[in-house]
Enzyme design. Structure first.
Site, mmCIF file in Angstrom:
data_model
loop_
_atom_site.group_PDB
_atom_site.id
_atom_site.type_symbol
_atom_site.label_atom_id
_atom_site.label_comp_id
_atom_site.label_asym_id
_atom_site.label_seq_id
_atom_site.Cartn_x
_atom_site.Cartn_y
_atom_site.Cartn_z
ATOM 1 C CD1 TRP A 13 -0.137 -1.498 3.135
ATOM 2 C CD2 TRP A 13 0.612 0.610 3.280
ATOM 3 N NE1 TRP A 13 0.673 -1.408 4.253
ATOM 4 C CE2 TRP A 13 1.137 -0.120 4.367
ATOM 5 C CE3 TRP A 13 0.959 1.964 3.164
ATOM 6 C CZ2 TRP A 13 1.980 0.435 5.324
ATOM 7 C CZ3 TRP A 13 1.801 2.526 4.111
ATOM 8 C CH2 TRP A 13 2.297 1.753 5.182
ATOM 9 N NE ARG A 54 9.990 -1.421 -7.792
ATOM 10 C CZ ARG A 54 10.509 -1.198 -6.568
ATOM 11 N NH1 ARG A 54 11.173 -0.088 -6.324
ATOM 12 N NH2 ARG A 54 10.342 -2.061 -5.607
ATOM 13 C CE LYS A 74 -3.215 -8.991 -2.575
ATOM 14 N NZ LYS A 74 -3.999 -7.869 -2.049
ATOM 15 C CB ALA A 115 -2.013 -3.078 -0.687
ATOM 16 C CB SER A 167 5.992 -7.691 5.228
ATOM 17 O OG SER A 167 5.086 -8.750 5.019
ATOM 18 C CD GLU A 175 12.684 -5.464 -5.361
ATOM 19 O OE1 GLU A 175 13.231 -4.962 -4.371
ATOM 20 O OE2 GLU A 175 13.289 -5.715 -6.424
ATOM 21 C CB CYS A 215 10.982 -0.931 1.391
ATOM 22 S SG CYS A 215 11.123 -0.275 -0.274
ATOM 23 C CD GLU A 227 10.278 -2.756 6.745
ATOM 24 O OE1 GLU A 227 9.323 -3.526 6.880
ATOM 25 O OE2 GLU A 227 10.571 -2.216 5.668
HETATM 26 P P1 NAP Z 1 2.386 -6.980 3.282
HETATM 27 O O1 NAP Z 1 1.494 -7.029 4.459
HETATM 28 O O2 NAP Z 1 3.428 -8.007 3.143
HETATM 29 O O3 NAP Z 1 1.428 -6.982 2.012
HETATM 30 C C1 NAP Z 1 1.931 -6.875 0.704
HETATM 31 C C2 NAP Z 1 0.942 -7.488 -0.258
HETATM 32 O O4 NAP Z 1 0.818 -8.870 0.018
HETATM 33 C C3 NAP Z 1 -0.462 -6.894 -0.141
HETATM 34 O O5 NAP Z 1 -1.047 -6.843 -1.416
HETATM 35 C C4 NAP Z 1 -1.149 -7.924 0.726
HETATM 36 O O6 NAP Z 1 -2.543 -7.979 0.575
HETATM 37 C C5 NAP Z 1 -0.536 -9.209 0.186
HETATM 38 N N1 NAP Z 1 -0.694 -10.329 1.093
HETATM 39 C C6 NAP Z 1 -0.850 -10.327 2.432
HETATM 40 N N2 NAP Z 1 -0.988 -11.578 2.882
HETATM 41 C C7 NAP Z 1 -0.910 -12.398 1.817
HETATM 42 C C8 NAP Z 1 -0.987 -13.809 1.639
HETATM 43 N N3 NAP Z 1 -1.146 -14.644 2.657
HETATM 44 N N4 NAP Z 1 -0.879 -14.304 0.391
HETATM 45 C C9 NAP Z 1 -0.700 -13.473 -0.647
HETATM 46 N N5 NAP Z 1 -0.624 -12.127 -0.549
HETATM 47 C C10 NAP Z 1 -0.717 -11.593 0.673
HETATM 48 O O7 NAP Z 1 3.142 -5.573 3.189
HETATM 49 P P2 NAP Z 1 2.515 -4.119 3.312
HETATM 50 O O8 NAP Z 1 2.208 -3.871 4.748
HETATM 51 O O9 NAP Z 1 1.444 -3.920 2.299
HETATM 52 O O10 NAP Z 1 3.747 -3.216 2.845
HETATM 53 C C11 NAP Z 1 4.766 -2.848 3.686
HETATM 54 C C12 NAP Z 1 5.969 -3.762 3.512
HETATM 55 O O11 NAP Z 1 6.374 -3.765 2.145
HETATM 56 C C13 NAP Z 1 7.182 -3.286 4.284
HETATM 57 O O12 NAP Z 1 7.825 -4.389 4.873
HETATM 58 C C14 NAP Z 1 8.067 -2.655 3.210
HETATM 59 O O13 NAP Z 1 9.422 -2.632 3.524
HETATM 60 C C15 NAP Z 1 7.778 -3.544 2.056
HETATM 61 N N6 NAP Z 1 8.108 -2.864 0.798
HETATM 62 C C16 NAP Z 1 9.209 -3.301 0.103
HETATM 63 C C17 NAP Z 1 9.574 -2.660 -1.064
HETATM 64 C C18 NAP Z 1 10.788 -3.085 -1.827
HETATM 65 O O14 NAP Z 1 10.910 -2.688 -2.981
HETATM 66 N N7 NAP Z 1 11.691 -3.867 -1.273
HETATM 67 C C19 NAP Z 1 8.811 -1.592 -1.545
HETATM 68 C C20 NAP Z 1 7.695 -1.186 -0.819
HETATM 69 C C21 NAP Z 1 7.354 -1.848 0.353
HETATM 70 P P3 NAP Z 1 -3.501 -7.227 1.626
HETATM 71 O O15 NAP Z 1 -3.291 -5.803 1.397
HETATM 72 O O16 NAP Z 1 -4.839 -7.711 1.247
HETATM 73 O O17 NAP Z 1 -3.071 -7.677 3.002
#
Ligand code: NAP
Length: 493
Positions: free
Chosen positions: A165, A174, A189, A191, A244, A265, A299, A397
């Site tokens: 998100w 990207r 898919k 967020a 995450s 990522e 991130c 984080e």
């Molecule tokens: P997240 O909770 O891991 O969610 C990311 C995506 O995965 C969302 O679309 C989420 O859907 C989906 N998801 C959650 N549970 C899942 C499951 N069991 N199976 C399949 N998909 C699932 O992360 P976030 O809170 O949205 O984003 C923050 C994190 O992203 C931080 O850790 C940040 O560092 C990381 N990030 C990394 C980068 C990079 O380039 N390295 C860039 C940006 C962010 P829902 O929204 O429906 O839960």
């Protein structure tokens, strides 16, 4: 269209013509069981709109659609794919104000941050539109001289793109731009907190002439079963995930069943190092960018500040002055510099980390406490000093506008602390001596280093991390090759 829509977002959605349903095989439609998901404005907690809630049957439909479109899209000339991507780049710029407002409304970030994100997000379409027509293979003679080595690249196949998100436009483009440039069909898919921007981008792709089924979009509050259905379908070949580390690990296990190609990522824990010979004013400027972009919800956000003793107090003084002057408010208010966090859970988590550090002996020189109850998920800009090594926020984080500062004396001591993390996404280093900076960069275990810069993201550069920050790279030619397989043909002629 949505069942409910907040008045502030209606004119934006009307101008952008954003559907709020699933995109499957070129048609916008509700989910099989008719459910909807509310999307809220983090500045007020009010419902902005509702989007369709996909279930497993919708996921299967999306794979069917991506499979039906796959051969045609892979056979489309690179020039035709490129021209489509370049049209989307233009459309994003034409609608940049509406897109920025939409991002700001559903994510909370300031309009300035949202505008930067739109420009960055659009650039992936231009960069990959330009790049895909220049992709080269190789022809060589085998060392023994017996035959030719012919090496080409071809699309990996149906790709599943999952985005977080915090950058609702850029994290989607990207992935979408290189996947489509490579000739893959895809299922996106977004967020659940921020689906509207991704739907708006998908609508622009349609407007630019994207054939049906090449990109399908599923919004769902059941990501586990829906994504599992897609990843375990034998026709799927690629998982590209941003989010995450915890969810990434889980998805890698599922992807292992079919040995999917994976681009991951994941999370970060970026150190921001200021050496005694640095230009301290420039370091404070860089720190504000590295820390406060998106209110610290990136991130790449500077998570830990290591400042060499001779400049520690000057740096802290400068940082506190700049952080104290940050104007906090609703992202969609033109005067705001730092918006709310994504939701109340995020505020609770940030505060928990700050209170843990304070309990272990850190001192708050700015902020350090949750605001009294009120509307919106706000946390004040906070600077902590004398942060002890065991404070949780040096290892997890923060994802908020909190800067913990640690004083160090010697380079070796700093390098040990910098590398003491399971993450390795990005590091920032400020020094007056370029050679010293490059030497230290080689000793830092991270995929990216900002040397005298607080911002590293660039569509032309390989973005990604080492260790548990991920696998593979996005952006640059490397990002295109992620969506391709290499084929080698041993040839005699
Ligand atoms: P997240 O909770 O891991 O969610 C990311 C995506 O995965 C969302 O679309 C989420 O859907 C989906 N998801 C959650 N549970 C899942 C499951 N069991 N199976 C399949 N998909 C699932 O992360 P976030 O809170 O949205 O984003 C923050 C994190 O992203 C931080 O850790 C940040 O560092 C990381 N990030 C990394 C980068 C990079 O380039 N390295 C860039 C940006 C962010 P829902 O929204 O429906 O839960």
């Amino acid at each position: 269209m949505s069942l409910r829509m907040h008045e502030s977002v209606r004119p934006v959605l009307d101008r952008l013509d954003v559907p709020t349903d699933l995109l499957v095989a070129g048609a916008w439609r509700g989910g099989h069981d008719g459910g909807r998901i509310d999307v809220r404005d983090p500045a007020t907690g009010e419902v902005l709109a509702s989007v369709a809630d996909a279930g497993v049957p919708d996921a299967q439909d999306a794979v069917d659609a991506a499979a039906a479109a796959a051969a045609g899209w892979a056979a489309t000339a690179p020039r035709a794919r490129a021209e489509l991507l370049l049209r989307v780049h233009t459309l994003m710029h034409e609608r940049s104000e509406e897109l920025a407002l939409l991002i700001s409304l559903e994510n909370g970030k300031s309009l300035a941050d949202a505008r930067s994100e739109v420009a960055y997000a659009a650039e992936f379409f231009r960069w990959y539109g330009e790049e895909v027509v220049r992709l080269r293979g190789q022809v060589g003679l085998s060392p023994g001289g017996g035959n030719r080595l012919v090496v080409t690249h071809r699309p990996v196949g149906i790709s599943v793109l999952i985005t977080p998100w915090n950058f609702p436009a850029a994290m989607a483009t990207r992935k979408i731009a290189p996947a489509l440039a490579a000739g893959c069909t895809a299922i996106l898919k977004p967020a659940t907190e921020t689906p509207l921007t991704a739907l708006a981008v998908a609508a622009l792709l349609q407007e630019a002439g994207l054939p049906d089924g090449v990109l399908n979009v599923l919004t769902t509050r059941r990501p586990g079963p829906v994504i599992e259905a897609v990843l375990t379908d034998p026709r799927t070949r690629m998982l590209s995930f941003t989010g995450s580390t915890e969810i990434g690990r889980r998805l890698l296990r599922t992807a292992a069943d079919q040995v999917l190609k994976c681009g991951m990522e994941l999370g970060g824990n970026a150190p921001f190092v200021v050496l005694a010979d640095a230009d301290v004013d420039a370091a404070v400027e860089g720190a504000m960018v590295a820390k406060m972009r998106n209110g610290g919800q990136a991130c790449t956000a500077a998570n830990r500040f290591f400042v060499q003793a001779p400049v520690h107090d000057t740096f802290v003084e400068g940082l506190v002055a700049r952080m104290a002057a940050v104007r906090v408010g609703p992202g969609s208010d033109e005067r705001t510099q730092c918006g709310p966090l994504i939701n109340d859970d995020a505020v609770r988590k940030v505060d928990e980390l700050v209170q843990d550090a304070l309990a272990r002996g850190a001192r708050a020189v700015l902020g350090g406490a949750r605001p009294e109850d009120g509307p919106g998920s706000y946390y004040p800009p906070t600077v902590l000093v004398d942060v002890p090594a065991d404070a949780r926020l040096l290892h997890e984080e923060i994802f908020g506008p909190v800067a913990p500062v640690v004083r160090f004396e010697r380079e070796e001591e700093m390098l040990t602390m910098v590398n003491d993390t399971e993450y390795g996404l990005v590091s920032y280093l400020y020094t007056g001596e370029l050679g010293r900076g490059l030497r230290l960069a080689e000793s830092i275990d991270s995929g990216m280093v900002g040397l005298n810069r607080g911002l590293v993201s660039d569509p032309a550069a390989p973005f990604g991390g080492t260790k548990q920050s991920g696998l593979g790279r996005e952006g640059s030619t490397e990002g295109l090759l992620e969506f391709m397989e290499t084929q080698y043909v041993a040839t005699s002629w």
